[in-house]
Design a protein around this motif. Structure first.
Motif, PDB file in Angstrom:
ATOM      1  N   ARG A   1       0.833  -1.192   0.000  1.00  0.00           N
ATOM      2  CA  ARG A   1       0.000   0.000   0.000  1.00  0.00           C
ATOM      3  C   ARG A   1       0.873   1.249   0.000  1.00  0.00           C
ATOM      4  O   ARG A   1       1.900   1.311   0.681  1.00  0.00           O
ATOM      5  CB  ARG A   1      -0.903  -0.018   1.227  1.00  0.00           C
ATOM      6  CG  ARG A   1      -1.857   1.158   1.319  1.00  0.00           C
ATOM      7  CD  ARG A   1      -2.874   0.926   2.402  1.00  0.00           C
ATOM      8  NE  ARG A   1      -3.798   2.048   2.531  1.00  0.00           N
ATOM      9  CZ  ARG A   1      -4.934   2.020   3.209  1.00  0.00           C
ATOM     10  NH1 ARG A   1      -5.294   0.897   3.827  1.00  0.00           N
ATOM     11  NH2 ARG A   1      -5.712   3.078   3.285  1.00  0.00           N
ATOM     12  N   ALA A   2       0.477   2.265  -0.777  1.00  0.00           N
ATOM     13  CA  ALA A   2       1.240   3.504  -0.844  1.00  0.00           C
ATOM     14  C   ALA A   2       0.903   4.383   0.345  1.00  0.00           C
ATOM     15  O   ALA A   2      -0.269   4.727   0.549  1.00  0.00           O
ATOM     16  CB  ALA A   2       0.934   4.239  -2.142  1.00  0.00           C
ATOM     17  N   PRO A   3       1.889   4.774   1.151  1.00  0.00           N
ATOM     18  CA  PRO A   3       1.591   5.656   2.290  1.00  0.00           C
ATOM     19  C   PRO A   3       1.239   7.058   1.826  1.00  0.00           C
ATOM     20  O   PRO A   3       1.763   7.557   0.835  1.00  0.00           O
ATOM     21  CB  PRO A   3       2.896   5.648   3.089  1.00  0.00           C
ATOM     22  CG  PRO A   3       3.958   5.281   2.109  1.00  0.00           C
ATOM     23  CD  PRO A   3       3.316   4.396   1.092  1.00  0.00           C
ATOM     24  N   GLN A   4       0.348   7.696   2.558  1.00  0.00           N
ATOM     25  CA  GLN A   4      -0.062   9.062   2.227  1.00  0.00           C
ATOM     26  C   GLN A   4       0.967  10.050   2.767  1.00  0.00           C
ATOM     27  O   GLN A   4       1.348   9.982   3.934  1.00  0.00           O
ATOM     28  CB  GLN A   4      -1.442   9.343   2.823  1.00  0.00           C
ATOM     29  CG  GLN A   4      -2.051  10.643   2.337  1.00  0.00           C
ATOM     30  CD  GLN A   4      -3.423  10.900   2.927  1.00  0.00           C
ATOM     31  OE1 GLN A   4      -3.656  11.912   3.601  1.00  0.00           O
ATOM     32  NE2 GLN A   4      -4.345   9.974   2.688  1.00  0.00           N
ATOM     33  N   ILE A   5       1.402  10.948   1.903  1.00  0.00           N
ATOM     34  CA  ILE A   5       2.361  11.981   2.291  1.00  0.00           C
ATOM     35  C   ILE A   5       1.646  13.200   2.866  1.00  0.00           C
ATOM     36  O   ILE A   5       2.059  13.781   3.864  1.00  0.00           O
ATOM     37  CB  ILE A   5       3.225  12.395   1.082  1.00  0.00           C
ATOM     38  CG1 ILE A   5       4.037  11.205   0.569  1.00  0.00           C
ATOM     39  CG2 ILE A   5       4.139  13.558   1.443  1.00  0.00           C
ATOM     40  CD1 ILE A   5       4.771  11.495  -0.723  1.00  0.00           C
TER      41      ILE A   5
ATOM     42  N   PHE B   1      -6.920  15.975  -3.982  1.00  0.00           N
ATOM     43  CA  PHE B   1      -6.716  14.592  -3.556  1.00  0.00           C
ATOM     44  C   PHE B   1      -5.411  14.489  -2.782  1.00  0.00           C
ATOM     45  O   PHE B   1      -4.535  15.359  -2.893  1.00  0.00           O
ATOM     46  CB  PHE B   1      -6.733  13.626  -4.750  1.00  0.00           C
ATOM     47  CG  PHE B   1      -5.773  13.959  -5.862  1.00  0.00           C
ATOM     48  CD1 PHE B   1      -4.440  13.561  -5.812  1.00  0.00           C
ATOM     49  CD2 PHE B   1      -6.214  14.652  -6.982  1.00  0.00           C
ATOM     50  CE1 PHE B   1      -3.561  13.854  -6.846  1.00  0.00           C
ATOM     51  CE2 PHE B   1      -5.341  14.952  -8.029  1.00  0.00           C
ATOM     52  CZ  PHE B   1      -4.016  14.546  -7.955  1.00  0.00           C
ATOM     53  N   PRO B   2      -5.243  13.426  -1.981  1.00  0.00           N
ATOM     54  CA  PRO B   2      -3.996  13.266  -1.224  1.00  0.00           C
ATOM     55  C   PRO B   2      -2.800  13.026  -2.142  1.00  0.00           C
ATOM     56  O   PRO B   2      -2.947  12.692  -3.319  1.00  0.00           O
ATOM     57  CB  PRO B   2      -4.271  12.024  -0.353  1.00  0.00           C
ATOM     58  CG  PRO B   2      -5.749  11.892  -0.326  1.00  0.00           C
ATOM     59  CD  PRO B   2      -6.237  12.400  -1.646  1.00  0.00           C
ATOM     60  N   VAL B   3      -1.627  13.184  -1.572  1.00  0.00           N
ATOM     61  CA  VAL B   3      -0.388  12.807  -2.251  1.00  0.00           C
ATOM     62  C   VAL B   3       0.088  11.506  -1.622  1.00  0.00           C
ATOM     63  O   VAL B   3       0.180  11.405  -0.394  1.00  0.00           O
ATOM     64  CB  VAL B   3       0.686  13.903  -2.101  1.00  0.00           C
ATOM     65  CG1 VAL B   3       1.973  13.482  -2.816  1.00  0.00           C
ATOM     66  CG2 VAL B   3       0.171  15.228  -2.659  1.00  0.00           C
ATOM     67  N   TRP B   4       0.361  10.511  -2.482  1.00  0.00           N
ATOM     68  CA  TRP B   4       0.796   9.210  -1.993  1.00  0.00           C
ATOM     69  C   TRP B   4       2.218   8.920  -2.452  1.00  0.00           C
ATOM     70  O   TRP B   4       2.579   9.191  -3.608  1.00  0.00           O
ATOM     71  CB  TRP B   4      -0.112   8.107  -2.517  1.00  0.00           C
ATOM     72  CG  TRP B   4      -1.526   8.181  -2.062  1.00  0.00           C
ATOM     73  CD1 TRP B   4      -2.033   7.738  -0.883  1.00  0.00           C
ATOM     74  CD2 TRP B   4      -2.640   8.717  -2.794  1.00  0.00           C
ATOM     75  NE1 TRP B   4      -3.389   7.965  -0.830  1.00  0.00           N
ATOM     76  CE2 TRP B   4      -3.786   8.564  -1.990  1.00  0.00           C
ATOM     77  CE3 TRP B   4      -2.773   9.313  -4.055  1.00  0.00           C
ATOM     78  CZ2 TRP B   4      -5.042   8.988  -2.403  1.00  0.00           C
ATOM     79  CZ3 TRP B   4      -4.021   9.726  -4.469  1.00  0.00           C
ATOM     80  CH2 TRP B   4      -5.138   9.570  -3.643  1.00  0.00           C
ATOM     81  N   GLU B   5       3.015   8.373  -1.579  1.00  0.00           N
ATOM     82  CA  GLU B   5       4.381   7.982  -1.928  1.00  0.00           C
ATOM     83  C   GLU B   5       4.337   6.789  -2.886  1.00  0.00           C
ATOM     84  O   GLU B   5       3.627   5.811  -2.658  1.00  0.00           O
ATOM     85  CB  GLU B   5       5.142   7.596  -0.662  1.00  0.00           C
ATOM     86  CG  GLU B   5       6.612   7.278  -0.896  1.00  0.00           C
ATOM     87  CD  GLU B   5       7.299   6.944   0.413  1.00  0.00           C
ATOM     88  OE1 GLU B   5       7.789   5.804   0.551  1.00  0.00           O
ATOM     89  OE2 GLU B   5       7.333   7.833   1.293  1.00  0.00           O
ATOM     90  N   GLY B   6       5.094   6.905  -3.987  1.00  0.00           N
ATOM     91  CA  GLY B   6       5.181   5.796  -4.928  1.00  0.00           C
ATOM     92  C   GLY B   6       4.089   5.756  -5.969  1.00  0.00           C
ATOM     93  O   GLY B   6       4.043   4.823  -6.773  1.00  0.00           O
TER      94      GLY B   6
ATOM     95  N   GLY C   1       3.970  22.490  -7.533  1.00  0.00           N
ATOM     96  CA  GLY C   1       5.028  21.731  -6.857  1.00  0.00           C
ATOM     97  C   GLY C   1       4.497  20.769  -5.807  1.00  0.00           C
ATOM     98  O   GLY C   1       5.275  20.205  -5.036  1.00  0.00           O
ATOM     99  N   ARG C   2       3.193  20.552  -5.776  1.00  0.00           N
ATOM    100  CA  ARG C   2       2.587  19.695  -4.755  1.00  0.00           C
ATOM    101  C   ARG C   2       2.932  18.220  -4.955  1.00  0.00           C
ATOM    102  O   ARG C   2       3.050  17.469  -3.987  1.00  0.00           O
ATOM    103  CB  ARG C   2       1.070  19.894  -4.785  1.00  0.00           C
ATOM    104  CG  ARG C   2       0.287  18.970  -3.862  1.00  0.00           C
ATOM    105  CD  ARG C   2      -1.204  19.314  -3.893  1.00  0.00           C
ATOM    106  NE  ARG C   2      -2.020  18.276  -3.261  1.00  0.00           N
ATOM    107  CZ  ARG C   2      -2.240  18.183  -1.954  1.00  0.00           C
ATOM    108  NH1 ARG C   2      -1.695  19.058  -1.131  1.00  0.00           N
ATOM    109  NH2 ARG C   2      -3.001  17.221  -1.461  1.00  0.00           N
ATOM    110  N   LEU C   3       3.099  17.803  -6.210  1.00  0.00           N
ATOM    111  CA  LEU C   3       3.249  16.379  -6.525  1.00  0.00           C
ATOM    112  C   LEU C   3       4.705  16.032  -6.815  1.00  0.00           C
ATOM    113  O   LEU C   3       5.290  16.539  -7.777  1.00  0.00           O
ATOM    114  CB  LEU C   3       2.386  16.009  -7.738  1.00  0.00           C
ATOM    115  CG  LEU C   3       0.886  16.237  -7.563  1.00  0.00           C
ATOM    116  CD1 LEU C   3       0.171  16.090  -8.885  1.00  0.00           C
ATOM    117  CD2 LEU C   3       0.311  15.287  -6.528  1.00  0.00           C
ATOM    118  N   PRO C   4       5.318  15.155  -6.022  1.00  0.00           N
ATOM    119  CA  PRO C   4       6.732  14.821  -6.246  1.00  0.00           C
ATOM    120  C   PRO C   4       6.972  13.917  -7.449  1.00  0.00           C
ATOM    121  O   PRO C   4       8.071  13.905  -7.988  1.00  0.00           O
ATOM    122  CB  PRO C   4       7.130  14.107  -4.938  1.00  0.00           C
ATOM    123  CG  PRO C   4       5.854  13.550  -4.401  1.00  0.00           C
ATOM    124  CD  PRO C   4       4.784  14.525  -4.796  1.00  0.00           C
TER     125      PRO C   4
END
Length: 296
Positions: free
Chosen positions: A3-7, A104-109, A182-185
């Motif tokens: 599961r991708a963790p939420q940043i 929407f949230p930002v998720w790692e990966g 710049g919100r999304l890595p």
């Protein structure tokens, strides 16, 4: 896959006739998932399909694109059905949204792919799109005579509670909050005009962004399968809600491809006000130029 963790959480909420933010929970993101994030009529279905084929490693899909890759924050379909279908897919998945990135949230990966198009091409395409929707309300602003519809599109303000009433303000907010914030890595930003001008290059760029090794044979096969005429001929596999009466004509979802159609529709006399409004909404000239034309 894990599961991708939420940043970070969503910063705001968008809803509309179809957009339903409560439906984000139908998708539990995994590391490696892909989110296609575009304003409407910017090549969303086309991009989803190319990504789905790259993830599958072949130019044939096991199911129609709306099943494999749902509009995850929409009221289309039963929530439990969407949730179950996504959970049952092994490995990496691709879903879509029309919400800007602050919605929407930002998720790692999780990779996000944002595609943009000249706003006046969006307007021209939306006119056909709304006219083809069987359930579109008769007083929809885009169904008014051309001059009134264009004025409403250019002058209309953003309403987060009616985000599906597309205007120049909704398109430019999406651009500002997604491509410029710049919100999304893990963001790839593409332009529809460049993608249509170099279809094989678009497939290769998508493959690099999502970490898929695509040999020339796979790229060529995906280009053939996702050509405009090929997708239109098999509209039942690609349009949202095919065969349900949602559209007057399923194939009409693919009204016309390409870039620059707005020149056939928008009267020259309207351009001065459009440009002034664009300068209000996107003050930086280089950013405005990119949103309209693409380029470095």
């Amino acid at each position: 896959m894990s599961r991708a963790p939420q940043i970070r959480p969503a910063a705001t909420t968008y809803r509309g006739d179809i957009t339903c933010p409560e439906r984000w929970d139908t998708w539990v993101p995994r590391r490696g998932d892909v989110l296609v994030c575009t304003p409407p009529k910017c090549g969303t279905t086309w991009t989803q399909t190319m990504v789905a084929m790259l993830l599958a490693g072949r130019a044939e899909l096991s199911e129609r694109i709306g099943v494999i890759s749902p509009w995850v924050d929409s009221a289309l379909g039963e929530a439990e059905t969407v949730r179950a279908r996504l959970a049952a897919q092994p490995g990496r998945r691709v879903v879509k949204t029309h919400a800007p990135a602050d919605g929407f949230p930002v998720w790692e990966g999780v990779s996000v792919i944002a595609v943009y198009r000249h706003p006046l091409d969006v307007f021209a395409s939306l006119r056909s799109h709304v006219a083809n929707r069987a359930g579109a309300r008769p007083d929809h602003p885009l169904l008014r005579p051309l001059d009134e519809a264009l004025e409403g599109f250019v002058e209309g303000e953003l309403d987060r509670e009616a985000v599906d009433d597309d205007t120049l303000a909704t398109v430019t907010r999406h651009y500002r909050e997604t491509a410029l914030s710049g919100r999304l890595p893990e963001l790839l930003t593409m332009h529809y005009a460049e993608m249509t001008a170099d279809h094989p290059g678009a497939v290769r760029r998508l493959a690099r962004a999502i970490g898929v090794a695509a040999d020339p044979a796979l790229v060529e096969a995906i280009v053939r399968a996702t050509a405009f005429d090929a997708m239109r001929a098999e509209a039942h596999r690609y349009v949202p809600e095919p065969g349900t009466g949602f559209w007057r004509d399923d194939a009409g979802f693919f009204a016309r491809g390409g870039a620059g159609r707005w020149r056939e529709v928008v009267p020259p006399a309207a351009l001065a006000r459009y440009r002034a409004r664009m300068a209000e909404l996107v003050p930086d000239e280089d950013h405005r130029r990119w949103l309209e034309e693409g380029g470095a």
